[in-house]
Design a protein around this motif. Structure first.
Motif, mmCIF file in Angstrom:
data_model
loop_
_atom_site.group_PDB
_atom_site.id
_atom_site.type_symbol
_atom_site.label_atom_id
_atom_site.label_comp_id
_atom_site.label_asym_id
_atom_site.label_seq_id
_atom_site.Cartn_x
_atom_site.Cartn_y
_atom_site.Cartn_z
ATOM 1 N N LYS A 170 -1.024 3.048 -1.670
ATOM 2 C CA LYS A 170 -1.757 3.660 -0.554
ATOM 3 C C LYS A 170 -2.215 2.664 0.518
ATOM 4 O O LYS A 170 -2.208 3.008 1.700
ATOM 5 C CB LYS A 170 -2.949 4.478 -1.079
ATOM 6 C CG LYS A 170 -2.530 5.710 -1.860
ATOM 7 C CD LYS A 170 -1.611 6.602 -1.059
ATOM 8 C CE LYS A 170 -0.978 7.678 -1.886
ATOM 9 N NZ LYS A 170 0.040 7.190 -2.859
ATOM 10 N N PRO A 171 -2.608 1.421 0.168
ATOM 11 C CA PRO A 171 -2.993 0.498 1.253
ATOM 12 C C PRO A 171 -1.871 0.257 2.256
ATOM 13 O O PRO A 171 -2.142 0.069 3.451
ATOM 14 C CB PRO A 171 -3.353 -0.792 0.504
ATOM 15 C CG PRO A 171 -3.814 -0.312 -0.840
ATOM 16 C CD PRO A 171 -2.899 0.851 -1.162
ATOM 17 N N ALA A 180 -9.476 -1.195 8.468
ATOM 18 C CA ALA A 180 -10.816 -0.928 9.038
ATOM 19 C C ALA A 180 -11.939 -1.174 8.027
ATOM 20 O O ALA A 180 -13.085 -1.372 8.413
ATOM 21 C CB ALA A 180 -10.884 0.516 9.544
ATOM 22 N N ALA A 181 -11.609 -1.148 6.732
ATOM 23 C CA ALA A 181 -12.659 -1.241 5.707
ATOM 24 C C ALA A 181 -12.986 -2.704 5.381
ATOM 25 O O ALA A 181 -12.123 -3.574 5.431
ATOM 26 C CB ALA A 181 -12.196 -0.535 4.441
ATOM 27 N N ARG A 201 -0.720 -5.142 -7.900
ATOM 28 C CA ARG A 201 0.112 -4.768 -6.745
ATOM 29 C C ARG A 201 -0.762 -4.127 -5.664
ATOM 30 O O ARG A 201 -0.639 -4.423 -4.482
ATOM 31 C CB ARG A 201 1.227 -3.817 -7.179
ATOM 32 C CG ARG A 201 2.190 -3.506 -6.037
ATOM 33 C CD ARG A 201 3.536 -3.035 -6.524
ATOM 34 N NE ARG A 201 3.409 -1.922 -7.443
ATOM 35 C CZ ARG A 201 4.296 -1.622 -8.366
ATOM 36 N NH1 ARG A 201 5.377 -2.347 -8.506
ATOM 37 N NH2 ARG A 201 4.128 -0.578 -9.161
ATOM 38 N N CYS A 202 -1.661 -3.231 -6.080
ATOM 39 C CA CYS A 202 -2.544 -2.554 -5.131
ATOM 40 C C CYS A 202 -3.386 -3.584 -4.362
ATOM 41 O O CYS A 202 -3.509 -3.516 -3.138
ATOM 42 C CB CYS A 202 -3.448 -1.581 -5.891
ATOM 43 S SG CYS A 202 -4.544 -0.682 -4.814
ATOM 44 N N ILE A 203 -3.942 -4.552 -5.091
ATOM 45 C CA ILE A 203 -4.776 -5.576 -4.451
ATOM 46 C C ILE A 203 -3.947 -6.414 -3.473
ATOM 47 O O ILE A 203 -4.376 -6.700 -2.357
ATOM 48 C CB ILE A 203 -5.444 -6.467 -5.523
ATOM 49 C CG1 ILE A 203 -6.493 -5.649 -6.284
ATOM 50 C CG2 ILE A 203 -6.063 -7.722 -4.906
ATOM 51 C CD1 ILE A 203 -7.097 -6.353 -7.486
ATOM 52 N N SER A 204 -2.720 -6.750 -3.879
ATOM 53 C CA SER A 204 -1.915 -7.581 -2.969
ATOM 54 C C SER A 204 -1.517 -6.798 -1.712
ATOM 55 O O SER A 204 -1.497 -7.345 -0.616
ATOM 56 C CB SER A 204 -0.707 -8.180 -3.683
ATOM 57 O OG SER A 204 0.328 -7.250 -3.745
ATOM 58 N N ILE A 209 -2.633 -6.179 4.222
ATOM 59 C CA ILE A 209 -3.094 -5.455 5.407
ATOM 60 C C ILE A 209 -4.370 -6.076 5.961
ATOM 61 O O ILE A 209 -4.569 -6.170 7.169
ATOM 62 C CB ILE A 209 -3.381 -3.966 5.036
ATOM 63 C CG1 ILE A 209 -2.122 -3.277 4.513
ATOM 64 C CG2 ILE A 209 -3.984 -3.198 6.213
ATOM 65 C CD1 ILE A 209 -0.955 -3.289 5.463
ATOM 66 N N ASN A 210 -5.261 -6.500 5.051
ATOM 67 C CA ASN A 210 -6.582 -6.969 5.468
ATOM 68 C C ASN A 210 -7.005 -8.119 4.545
ATOM 69 O O ASN A 210 -7.645 -7.909 3.524
ATOM 70 C CB ASN A 210 -7.579 -5.800 5.367
ATOM 71 C CG ASN A 210 -8.975 -6.187 5.761
ATOM 72 O OD1 ASN A 210 -9.265 -7.351 6.040
ATOM 73 N ND2 ASN A 210 -9.864 -5.201 5.783
#
Ligand SMILES: Nc1nc2c(ncn2[C@@H]2O[C@H](COP(=O)(O)OP(=O)(O)O)[C@@H](O)[C@H]2O)c(=O)[nH]1
Ligand SMILES: [Mg+2]
Length: 242
Positions: A170-171, A180-181, A201-204, A209-210
């Motif tokens: 989702k990121p 934005a977060a 994977r989600c964290i990377s 992105i941010n």
């Protein structure tokens, strides 16, 4: 009229002509709308600063656990800080009732067909709420990972909640929101043994992105690692106090 794009041609046709004029008009409307919102957001931010109200804007898709997280947070912190909540949903008073059951005041905004809260509506809500100085104001936005990313409400931070049942990609798919977060809460980690969700994977993806995004993995219902979120909140509320 062309049945594909409604552009006024008398029949369906190949779309090799330009819609630049229409696009430019829509871009201008959106820019004006966001500029107006930013003016109201700046007024809200000035009010929050004047009264040392630490304001969070919780954003996520529906069902990630925002209200559950707020209810558990309030139970743990309500004896330490004054807390108030603004709830945004298209319909019903359900979430405000869940918050009020904790003894904390909550104002529900129903947006009807609207897909996000805006700064003007928050300004009105705040006037009706008589918020205490040196307090926490949590705003639960309408469940939607798209539009709330563009609308500043005057908050100190957008906090994006992503639960492990939603998919680790989702990121990347909703990059504007994760950009934005300032903080991402990965919720429902108690369900990790049952779902195909790769935390690393989600964290990377989120950091791609941010790079500055802070990440806390927790479970709002089972309490795993909840203390890290409470510590983050306590620290920020104290730093925000006069
Ligand atoms: N297993 C599990 N379920 C959770 C957790 N947090 C919330 N839920 C459940 O997720 C559902 C949606 O929660 P809710 O707080 O209404 O989500 P919201 O739409 O983001 O406000 C409810 O059934 C909650 O009990 C969690 O940490 N673990
Ligand atoms: Mg909710």
């Amino acid at each position: 009229m062309c049945g594909i794009c409604g552009c006024g041609e008398t029949e369906v046709h190949q779309h090799n002509h330009s819609h630049q004029g229409e696009t430019a008009r829509l871009v201008k409307i959106e820019e004006d709308l966001l500029a107006k919102n930013n003016t109201y957001a700046a007024q809200n931010r000035a009010y929050f600063k004047q009264h040392s109200i630490f304001t969070l804007n919780l954003v996520s898709s529906p069902g990630s656990g925002k209200t559950t997280l707020l209810v558990e947070t309030i139970k743990q912190l309500k004896d330490q800080f004054p807390i108030a909540v603004i709830e945004g949903d298209q319909q019903t008073e359900h979430d405000a009732e869940r918050i009020r059951a904790t003894g904390v005041s909550a104002l529900q905004i129903n947006t009807g067909r609207g897909c996000h809260l805006d700064a003007h509506g928050i300004g009105h809500a705040v006037k009706d709420m008589s918020l205490e100085d040196n307090s926490l104001l949590a705003i639960e936005n309408v469940g939607n990972l798209v539009c709330p990313s563009s609308f500043d409400l005057g908050e100190a931070h957008k906090v994006v909640v992503l639960s492990v049942t939603e998919g680790d990609d989702k990121p990347l798919k909703y990059a504007d929101m994760f950009y934005a977060a300032d903080l991402m809460l990965i919720n429902k980690v108690d369900l990790l043994p049952y779902v195909d969700f790769d935390i690393e994977r989600c964290i990377s993806y989120a950091k791609r992105i941010n790079p500055k995004i802070r990440i806390i993995q927790l479970s709002a219902t089972k309490g795993d690692n909840f203390i890290e979120w409470l510590d983050w909140l306590r620290k920020n509320i104290n730093e925000n106090r006069n």
